[in-house]
Scaffold this motif. Structure first.
Motif, PDB file in Angstrom:
ATOM      1  N   TYR A 161       0.834  -1.357  -0.094  1.00  0.00           N
ATOM      2  CA  TYR A 161      -0.060   0.039  -0.036  1.00  0.00           C
ATOM      3  C   TYR A 161       0.804   1.323  -0.007  1.00  0.00           C
ATOM      4  O   TYR A 161       0.443   2.384  -0.261  1.00  0.00           O
ATOM      5  N   GLU A 174      -4.807   0.817   4.802  1.00  0.00           N
ATOM      6  CA  GLU A 174      -4.226  -0.450   4.886  1.00  0.00           C
ATOM      7  C   GLU A 174      -4.832  -1.643   5.754  1.00  0.00           C
ATOM      8  O   GLU A 174      -4.762  -2.861   5.621  1.00  0.00           O
ATOM      9  N   CYS A 177      -6.486  -4.625   3.521  1.00  0.00           N
ATOM     10  CA  CYS A 177      -5.390  -5.477   3.201  1.00  0.00           C
ATOM     11  C   CYS A 177      -5.410  -6.903   3.916  1.00  0.00           C
ATOM     12  O   CYS A 177      -5.471  -6.518   5.120  1.00  0.00           O
TER      13      CYS A 177
END
Length: 306
Positions: A161, A174, A177
């Motif tokens: 990211y 983030e 993810c």
């Protein structure tokens, strides 16, 4: 005079006919390469070549010279094969990398496919719904609560990211993810991004510690491992076939082993008989050499006419 001219013309066209037939005869039905990729057992380039369990999934496009793996989720180019490690490496055009991000439906293997995911393969799910994605909701099993995300590998999400330009431009959080660690990475594994409520995924393999912070240099793709059989034993008869310049294949009627030799000859053992001094004339009896031999006989006959 006219009869002689007519006979000469007929023989001339007969020569052209034989030469045309010889050019149409394939020297070996099972190819040794597909593009730049060498083909060895258990892989094959078509029906009757390699192991019949693999024929349904792996094929060579003779026009494009590309080797591909086909599953129920799509068709994927094979970039290389490591026969020593029994590993196949493929790419997925719908996969997000540092070069480009795109939506994806995911990836899956057929339940009866002779492949499974290599332990070196890492899957990272991107842009997942924090509220709806099941990957963020721990599962219960006999040992307690198990998460589908590997929290110890969260640094991979950070590098993707932050250091991956194509992904960082989207400004994703983030927290969306997940380094995906499903409980079963066997042949029936399927990564359905619609069910997982994720927009895309990234896959890579052979990630070393020195490369971790440089996602632009990762080996993007999927590594699949295969077995020769239940006992994972390389067939001895196939070894003899390949050492004699043959290609291991099978009888399409009985699925029994055959060795495809140069000249289009199939045997049940190997091709060494083609090169034995006692059988040195045998290659002349392959279909291609017969055509050439007949053409030259006819030519010699024409030249001998008064």
């Amino acid at each position: 005079m006219g009869l002689k001219h007519s006979s000469t013309s007929s023989l001339f066209f007969l020569i052209l006919f034989f030469l045309f037939l010889s050019s149409q005869v394939s020297s070996q039905a099972c190819l040794k390469t597909c593009g730049q990729i060498p083909i060895k057992y258990p892989l094959g380039t078509g029906s009757g070549c390699g192991d019949p369990r693999f024929t349904r999934y792996i094929k060579c496009d003779p026009d494009q010279q590309t080797l591909t793996l086909t599953t129920h989720t799509g068709c994927y180019p094979i970039t290389s094969v490591d026969y020593a490690k029994q590993t196949i490496y493929i790419t997925d055009s719908s996969m997000s990398t540092c070069a480009c991000t795109r939506p994806s439906q995911g990836f899956g293997l057929d339940w009866d496919a002779p492949f499974s995911f290599h332990d070196d393969t890492v899957f990272t799910l991107l842009d997942c719904s924090v509220d709806e994605s099941p990957v963020f909701k721990p599962l219960s099993n006999s040992t307690g609560r198990v998460s589908l995300c590997d929290r110890q590998s969260s640094s991979i999400c950070n590098f993707l990211y932050s250091n991956c330009r194509a992904i960082s431009l989207i400004n994703l959080q983030e927290s969306t993810c997940c380094v995906y660690v499903p409980l079963d990475l066997g042949p029936s594994f399927e990564m359905d991004l619609q069910k997982l409520r994720c927009s895309s995924y990234s896959g890579f393999y052979n990630l070393g510690p020195a490369q971790e912070s440089h996602p632009e240099n990762w080996n993007y793709g999927i590594a699949l491992k295969y077995k020769f059989n239940v006992f994972d034993e390389y067939p001895a008869v196939c070894g003899g076939c390949e050492r004699s310049n043959g290609a291991c294949g099978y009888n399409t009627q009985t699925s029994s082993f055959v060795c495809n030799c140069p000249g289009g000859i199939n045997t049940t053992s190997d091709c060494f008989f083609l090169y034995n001094s006692a059988s040195i004339v045998l290659p002349w009896f392959s279909r291609e050499w017969v055509m050439y031999l007949l053409a030259w006989v006819v030519l010699w006959t024409v030249m001998s006419l008064p």
